[in-house]
Design a protein around this motif. Structure first.
Motif, PDB file in Angstrom:
ATOM      1  N   PHE A 131       2.372   3.603   4.272  1.00  0.00           N
ATOM      2  CA  PHE A 131       2.745   2.757   3.268  1.00  0.00           C
ATOM      3  C   PHE A 131       1.874   1.654   2.761  1.00  0.00           C
ATOM      4  CE2 PHE A 131       5.293  -0.867   1.598  1.00  0.00           C
ATOM      5  CZ  PHE A 131       5.623  -0.335   0.331  1.00  0.00           C
ATOM      6  N   GLU A 132       1.286   0.843   3.542  1.00  0.00           N
ATOM      7  CA  GLU A 132       0.090   0.062   3.192  1.00  0.00           C
ATOM      8  C   GLU A 132      -0.798   0.726   2.385  1.00  0.00           C
ATOM      9  OE1 GLU A 132       0.806  -3.174   2.968  1.00  0.00           O
ATOM     10  OE2 GLU A 132       2.831  -3.326   4.278  1.00  0.00           O
ATOM     11  N   ALA A 133      -1.233   1.532   3.175  1.00  0.00           N
ATOM     12  CA  ALA A 133      -2.570   2.471   2.588  1.00  0.00           C
ATOM     13  C   ALA A 133      -2.009   2.889   1.102  1.00  0.00           C
ATOM     14  CB  ALA A 133      -2.728   3.648   3.415  1.00  0.00           C
ATOM     15  N   ASP A 134      -0.743   3.506   0.968  1.00  0.00           N
ATOM     16  CA  ASP A 134      -0.539   3.748  -0.508  1.00  0.00           C
ATOM     17  C   ASP A 134      -0.522   2.590  -1.474  1.00  0.00           C
ATOM     18  OD1 ASP A 134      -0.305   6.524   0.657  1.00  0.00           O
ATOM     19  OD2 ASP A 134       2.101   6.453   0.610  1.00  0.00           O
ATOM     20  N   VAL A 135       0.118   1.536  -1.027  1.00  0.00           N
ATOM     21  CA  VAL A 135       0.210   0.305  -1.738  1.00  0.00           C
ATOM     22  C   VAL A 135      -1.171  -0.273  -2.175  1.00  0.00           C
ATOM     23  CG1 VAL A 135       0.759  -2.015  -1.994  1.00  0.00           C
ATOM     24  CG2 VAL A 135       2.424  -0.476  -0.982  1.00  0.00           C
ATOM     25  N   ALA A 136      -1.949  -0.220  -1.149  1.00  0.00           N
ATOM     26  CA  ALA A 136      -3.419  -0.568  -1.466  1.00  0.00           C
ATOM     27  C   ALA A 136      -4.161   0.298  -2.440  1.00  0.00           C
ATOM     28  CB  ALA A 136      -4.521  -0.643  -0.255  1.00  0.00           C
ATOM     29  N   PHE A 137      -4.055   1.777  -2.185  1.00  0.00           N
ATOM     30  CA  PHE A 137      -4.256   2.782  -3.089  1.00  0.00           C
ATOM     31  C   PHE A 137      -4.002   2.597  -4.624  1.00  0.00           C
ATOM     32  CE2 PHE A 137      -4.102   6.762  -5.273  1.00  0.00           C
ATOM     33  CZ  PHE A 137      -5.474   7.477  -5.461  1.00  0.00           C
ATOM     34  N   ASN A 138      -2.773   2.252  -4.708  1.00  0.00           N
ATOM     35  CA  ASN A 138      -1.960   2.266  -6.159  1.00  0.00           C
ATOM     36  C   ASN A 138      -2.673   1.003  -6.618  1.00  0.00           C
ATOM     37  OD1 ASN A 138       0.202   3.520  -7.444  1.00  0.00           O
ATOM     38  ND2 ASN A 138       0.760   1.198  -7.757  1.00  0.00           N
ATOM     39  N   ALA A 139      -2.907  -0.044  -6.093  1.00  0.00           N
ATOM     40  CA  ALA A 139      -3.634  -1.229  -6.763  1.00  0.00           C
ATOM     41  C   ALA A 139      -5.172  -0.907  -7.090  1.00  0.00           C
ATOM     42  CB  ALA A 139      -3.463  -2.461  -5.776  1.00  0.00           C
ATOM     43  N   ALA A 140      -5.747  -0.339  -5.969  1.00  0.00           N
ATOM     44  CA  ALA A 140      -7.314  -0.173  -6.274  1.00  0.00           C
ATOM     45  C   ALA A 140      -7.542   0.761  -7.328  1.00  0.00           C
ATOM     46  CB  ALA A 140      -7.819   0.307  -5.048  1.00  0.00           C
ATOM     47  N   ALA A 141      -6.416   1.831  -7.687  1.00  0.00           N
ATOM     48  CA  ALA A 141      -6.745   2.902  -8.532  1.00  0.00           C
ATOM     49  C   ALA A 141      -5.937   2.200 -10.066  1.00  0.00           C
ATOM     50  CB  ALA A 141      -5.951   4.071  -8.435  1.00  0.00           C
ATOM     51  N   GLY A 142      -5.570   0.967 -10.219  1.00  0.00           N
ATOM     52  CA  GLY A 142      -4.990   0.478 -11.283  1.00  0.00           C
ATOM     53  C   GLY A 142      -3.962   1.105 -11.716  1.00  0.00           C
ATOM     54  N   LEU A 143      -3.053   1.853 -11.005  1.00  0.00           N
ATOM     55  CA  LEU A 143      -1.849   2.612 -11.377  1.00  0.00           C
ATOM     56  C   LEU A 143      -0.831   1.718 -11.465  1.00  0.00           C
ATOM     57  CD1 LEU A 143      -2.332   5.473  -8.704  1.00  0.00           C
ATOM     58  CD2 LEU A 143      -2.426   5.407 -11.254  1.00  0.00           C
ATOM     59  N   PRO A 144       0.150   1.938 -12.145  1.00  0.00           N
ATOM     60  CA  PRO A 144       1.310   0.786 -12.519  1.00  0.00           C
ATOM     61  C   PRO A 144       2.308   1.070 -11.408  1.00  0.00           C
ATOM     62  CG  PRO A 144       1.625   3.016 -13.839  1.00  0.00           C
ATOM     63  CD  PRO A 144       0.256   3.030 -13.073  1.00  0.00           C
ATOM     64  N   GLY A 145       2.973  -0.289 -11.303  1.00  0.00           N
ATOM     65  CA  GLY A 145       4.091  -0.444 -10.209  1.00  0.00           C
ATOM     66  C   GLY A 145       3.093  -1.385  -8.907  1.00  0.00           C
ATOM     67  N   GLY A 146       3.998  -2.129  -8.354  1.00  0.00           N
ATOM     68  CA  GLY A 146       3.368  -2.500  -6.993  1.00  0.00           C
ATOM     69  C   GLY A 146       4.137  -2.056  -5.822  1.00  0.00           C
ATOM     70  N   ARG A 147       4.256  -3.047  -4.877  1.00  0.00           N
ATOM     71  CA  ARG A 147       4.973  -2.530  -3.597  1.00  0.00           C
ATOM     72  C   ARG A 147       6.314  -2.019  -3.585  1.00  0.00           C
ATOM     73  NH1 ARG A 147       2.989  -4.226   1.151  1.00  0.00           N
ATOM     74  NH2 ARG A 147       4.373  -4.286   3.087  1.00  0.00           N
ATOM     75  N   LEU A 148       7.222  -2.614  -4.330  1.00  0.00           N
ATOM     76  CA  LEU A 148       8.435  -2.233  -4.447  1.00  0.00           C
ATOM     77  C   LEU A 148       8.746  -0.821  -5.154  1.00  0.00           C
ATOM     78  CD1 LEU A 148      11.544  -2.515  -4.543  1.00  0.00           C
ATOM     79  CD2 LEU A 148      11.453  -3.786  -6.850  1.00  0.00           C
TER      80      LEU A 148
END
Length: 190
Positions: A131-148
């Protein structure tokens, strides 16, 4: 611990098949040996305990469900946004569906961890790291949405996969349409 990575993969795949078809109670070193078609005692040489066997199976699940580097690179070259996020989610569902035994095995381990605190201690860190890797990937890729939002998609994908792999609530549901609807409802407008 033995170092033959190909043999470890065969044993991990055998453990996955056993979990998918026989459930957690059928997972023993001997059963893994029989399923893999290797001499008795081989699984014990690679995985000294049941916890080590399960940890090896988690490792193999991660390998089998990982996206290809080519697909990740292709998507990384595109502009981030809701459509790209939806494409990542559709790809996850396709990989989980294509590897249905792996997905069933993972569900089986998750259910068994509710009955076995020792398994929960092995499973929980693995799930949380993913899950933490997915959150980090999402942020690094500049994708919308955050942890929630990433957590909400985990919950939604788990439910969708449980439905697709068992008796569907709506057998006519198109998973891609469901994913598009989820993305539209969970992620804010750009």
């Amino acid at each position: 611990m033995a170092k033959n990575d190909a043999r470890r993969a065969v044993l991990g795949d055998a453990g996955i098949a056993l979990l998918a078809h026989s459930g957690a109670r059928g997972l023993t070193h001997r059963a893994v040996d029989r399923e893999a078609g290797v001499p008795l005692g081989t699984a014990s040489n690679y995985f000294r305990s049941r916890d080590a066997l399960i940890a090896g199976i988690f490792e193999r699940i991660g390998e089998r469900l990982a996206p290809s580097a080519v697909e990740l690179a292709e998507r990384a070259s595109r502009s981030p946004g809701r459509e790209l996020f939806a494409e990542y989610i559709r790809d996850i569902v396709r990989r989980l569906s294509a590897e249905s035994d792996v997905t069933r095995a993972l569900f089986e381990l998750r259910l068994d961890s509710a009955r076995r605190p020792d398994l929960a201690q092995v499973l929980a860190p693995w799930l949380r790291a993913g899950f933490e890797a997915d959150v980090a990937f999402n942020a690094a890729a500049g994708l919308p949405g955050g942890r929630l939002e990433v957590a909400l998609f985990h919950y939604a994908i788990d439910g969708l996969m449980l439905d697709l792999l068992t008796s569907p609530v709506d057998p006519d549901l198109d998973p891609d349409e469901a994913i598009d609807a989820l993305v539209a409802r969970i992620l804010p407008e750009e």
